[in-house]
Design a protein around this motif. Sequence first.
Motif, mmCIF file in Angstrom:
data_model
loop_
_atom_site.group_PDB
_atom_site.id
_atom_site.type_symbol
_atom_site.label_atom_id
_atom_site.label_comp_id
_atom_site.label_asym_id
_atom_site.label_seq_id
_atom_site.Cartn_x
_atom_site.Cartn_y
_atom_site.Cartn_z
ATOM 1 N N GLY A 7 -127.277 38.145 -56.157
ATOM 2 C CA GLY A 7 -126.459 37.531 -57.204
ATOM 3 C C GLY A 7 -126.822 38.073 -58.571
ATOM 4 N N VAL A 8 -125.855 38.035 -59.470
ATOM 5 C CA VAL A 8 -126.091 38.437 -60.857
ATOM 6 C C VAL A 8 -125.794 37.224 -61.742
ATOM 7 C CG1 VAL A 8 -125.346 39.954 -62.726
ATOM 8 C CG2 VAL A 8 -125.415 40.819 -60.377
ATOM 9 N N THR A 9 -126.767 36.817 -62.528
ATOM 10 C CA THR A 9 -126.606 35.624 -63.359
ATOM 11 C C THR A 9 -125.587 35.863 -64.469
ATOM 12 O OG1 THR A 9 -128.852 34.953 -62.894
ATOM 13 C CG2 THR A 9 -127.851 34.004 -64.862
ATOM 14 N N GLY A 30 -128.620 31.103 -68.680
ATOM 15 C CA GLY A 30 -128.436 31.326 -67.252
ATOM 16 C C GLY A 30 -128.023 30.063 -66.505
ATOM 17 N N PHE A 31 -127.525 29.058 -67.236
ATOM 18 C CA PHE A 31 -127.208 27.781 -66.594
ATOM 19 C C PHE A 31 -125.880 27.783 -65.834
ATOM 20 C CE2 PHE A 31 -129.919 26.485 -70.279
ATOM 21 C CZ PHE A 31 -131.045 26.222 -69.510
ATOM 22 N N ALA A 32 -125.091 28.856 -65.976
ATOM 23 C CA ALA A 32 -123.780 28.877 -65.308
ATOM 24 C C ALA A 32 -123.869 29.468 -63.899
ATOM 25 C CB ALA A 32 -122.785 29.659 -66.142
ATOM 26 N N GLY A 33 -125.072 29.798 -63.462
ATOM 27 C CA GLY A 33 -125.202 30.359 -62.115
ATOM 28 C C GLY A 33 -124.759 31.812 -62.067
ATOM 29 N N GLU A 34 -124.369 32.264 -60.885
ATOM 30 C CA GLU A 34 -124.048 33.680 -60.703
ATOM 31 C C GLU A 34 -122.615 33.994 -61.130
ATOM 32 O OE1 GLU A 34 -125.391 31.851 -58.222
ATOM 33 O OE2 GLU A 34 -127.424 32.682 -58.165
ATOM 34 N N TYR A 40 -118.644 33.462 -55.487
ATOM 35 C CA TYR A 40 -119.158 33.890 -56.789
ATOM 36 C C TYR A 40 -118.039 34.619 -57.529
ATOM 37 C CZ TYR A 40 -123.368 32.589 -54.392
ATOM 38 O OH TYR A 40 -124.307 31.876 -53.699
ATOM 39 N N ASN A 41 -117.125 33.845 -58.087
ATOM 40 C CA ASN A 41 -115.915 34.452 -58.643
ATOM 41 C C ASN A 41 -115.778 34.270 -60.152
ATOM 42 O OD1 ASN A 41 -115.384 31.786 -58.774
ATOM 43 N ND2 ASN A 41 -113.676 31.781 -57.328
ATOM 44 N N ARG A 100 -116.257 25.905 -57.787
ATOM 45 C CA ARG A 100 -117.536 26.403 -57.287
ATOM 46 C C ARG A 100 -118.068 25.530 -56.175
ATOM 47 N NH1 ARG A 100 -121.286 27.895 -62.100
ATOM 48 N NH2 ARG A 100 -122.926 27.671 -60.576
ATOM 49 N N VAL A 158 -123.654 25.270 -56.698
ATOM 50 C CA VAL A 158 -124.540 26.415 -56.461
ATOM 51 C C VAL A 158 -124.803 27.158 -57.770
ATOM 52 C CG1 VAL A 158 -124.794 28.618 -55.269
ATOM 53 C CG2 VAL A 158 -123.723 26.695 -54.110
ATOM 54 N N GLY A 159 -126.072 27.371 -58.075
ATOM 55 C CA GLY A 159 -126.454 28.133 -59.262
ATOM 56 C C GLY A 159 -126.732 27.275 -60.480
ATOM 57 N N GLU A 160 -126.269 26.037 -60.491
ATOM 58 C CA GLU A 160 -126.556 25.172 -61.634
ATOM 59 C C GLU A 160 -128.051 24.860 -61.645
ATOM 60 O OE1 GLU A 160 -122.565 22.555 -62.545
ATOM 61 O OE2 GLU A 160 -123.892 21.802 -60.980
ATOM 62 N N SER A 161 -128.599 24.701 -62.852
ATOM 63 C CA SER A 161 -130.037 24.456 -62.890
ATOM 64 C C SER A 161 -130.432 23.533 -64.032
ATOM 65 C CB SER A 161 -130.804 25.773 -62.982
ATOM 66 O OG SER A 161 -130.390 26.479 -64.115
ATOM 67 N N LEU A 205 -127.637 33.736 -51.062
ATOM 68 C CA LEU A 205 -127.898 35.099 -51.481
ATOM 69 C C LEU A 205 -129.353 35.352 -51.164
ATOM 70 C CD1 LEU A 205 -126.272 34.781 -54.993
ATOM 71 C CD2 LEU A 205 -125.389 36.201 -53.138
ATOM 72 N N GLY A 263 -131.261 36.900 -53.188
ATOM 73 C CA GLY A 263 -131.942 36.705 -54.462
ATOM 74 C C GLY A 263 -130.951 36.854 -55.595
ATOM 75 N N THR A 264 -131.423 36.595 -56.810
ATOM 76 C CA THR A 264 -130.557 36.706 -57.984
ATOM 77 C C THR A 264 -131.320 37.381 -59.116
ATOM 78 O OG1 THR A 264 -129.276 34.743 -57.409
ATOM 79 C CG2 THR A 264 -129.298 35.346 -59.717
ATOM 80 N N VAL A 265 -130.639 38.275 -59.824
ATOM 81 C CA VAL A 265 -131.252 38.870 -61.020
ATOM 82 C C VAL A 265 -130.603 38.287 -62.268
ATOM 83 C CG1 VAL A 265 -132.114 41.085 -60.198
ATOM 84 C CG2 VAL A 265 -129.717 40.862 -60.856
ATOM 85 N N GLY A 266 -131.401 38.218 -63.321
ATOM 86 C CA GLY A 266 -130.858 37.776 -64.610
ATOM 87 C C GLY A 266 -131.302 36.386 -64.981
#
Lengths: 395, 127
Positions: free
Chosen positions: A238-240, A247-251, A381-382, B40, B101-104, B122, B124-127
């Motif tokens: 994934g790419v944030t 980075g709170f919006a996820g990928e 992831y759109n 999402r 998914v991805g919220e933190s 996934l 993993g995730t970058v960024g």
Amino acid sequence: MKKKAFIGIVLAAFLICGCAKAPASHYKRSVREVFADGIEFSAAVRGGNEDAALAEMSKLMDDLNSDMSITLSSSALARFNASTDADATFEVTAETHAVLLRALDFYEKTGGVFNIAVPSLSALWHVDTEGLSQYSAFGGELAPPPPSYEEVVARVEHCDLHCLRLTESDGKYTISKTDPLLKIDLGAIAKGYAADRCAEIVKKHNVESALINVGNNIYVVGEWFHPKQEIYVRWEIGVTAPRPRGGFAGEVCALSVPSDYTVVTSGDYRRYVLMPQDDTVLYVSHIVNGKTGLPQGIAYDGVHYVQKTDFVVSAVLLGSDSTKADAFATAACLMDYDEAVAFLRAQHCRGILFTEDKKMALVGVSESGDEEVFFTQKDVYNAYCDYTIEEYSLD
Amino acid sequence: MTEKRIDVLRARKLPFGVFDVVVFAAAIALTVALLLAFNRKTGEGVEIAYNGASVVLPLGKDIEYDVGGHLTVVIKDGEAYVKKSDCKHQTCVQTGKIKRVGESIVCAQNGVVITVVGESGLAGTVG
């Protein structure tokens, strides 16, 4: 009666399914903070000598930190930076020497945009380790107002990497400077170097599959053992999303990448400080341009600093060399969009660039699947649909 | 509605006015916005990373989880939030509930990162 029995069977089936043990991840993991506040090292390994690989990687992180840190007063680079004696020489390890040589190479290849000689500018803008810790945008204080442009220009004069001298004699490596005020910081390249070395370590220990992440420098070895399918498949990384910051919006998207590959990100959205200027607030990125003295995304209009809108907010670089990807991702963040696209194509580097005004360049990366790196899980992831996508082939 | 008003509407080709169109358009826009906002995927679990280790808790099971004596993470009705924290700014508490998914939620002072993880997953995730 039959109906009741049927309901009973269905309920029993649900209970059995609900109690079924979730499949194990099949990977042995290690996570720790390295180099500086907020920089995390994580490794997941499967097959081969997993424990030995994890232990050796952890030791490597400690060794690289003591060699290359500029905050540990005992390290050669910290002593080099503290010195204003142009005749003094400092012994460094072979490893530090090798990384410095590569940094010099990237300095030339990027026309001076990638520059490790910017610690004094980072300190001036309060985006050095100390400033980022004290004025963190996440719960820290507001940073002091920006420095005067004259101060910035004065510091740029001491960011010429050509003033760094490297020597090698009888297996000993030393560094010195011709400008007494020159300082260096390998932070923009050391994480990539560490990821490359970790990949060598896991291969040496016959690890079948590994995912290494050193502060957003991912290196994958072998293929991914999928936790549900329980077979080896291509890695899905994934790419944030770079906006909103934090980075709170996820990928924003997910990439399918082959084995023995690196995915590296640099951007302005995690390590930055907020700086008051008149009635506004400047977002000051930790990435600073050694040629202009200005942080990523900030320009000077002759009176004030202004926040640009067409700049690269985040760059994702791909390939097999994490050190190079780390350096070029940083450099791309300091270039204008068109310049960054042309640079990646000329260097034959695959990557993705995001701009503040919602453009997304895919260089050697495909949205549809006809490149070696392509978008995957597009229905999940759109968020990339919010961007205007421009695809470029490699030159 | 008066007889006169009804007659006026009947006299028209289309039996609604400009205001009706605006209300319909707003309703459609709101529906689309809601659909996009909830597009999402809902997560399967939350990963709580603290002090060099991480644990994944399922979102489907209500629980109160203590993180190093600093934070209390609550999982209830498929959502996770920080109920209380001993940090200065309380940003983590104010972040509210997360489930996609991805919220933190991040507690910078205590070094805790809580992220919703998904089933599709996934590596993993970058960024």
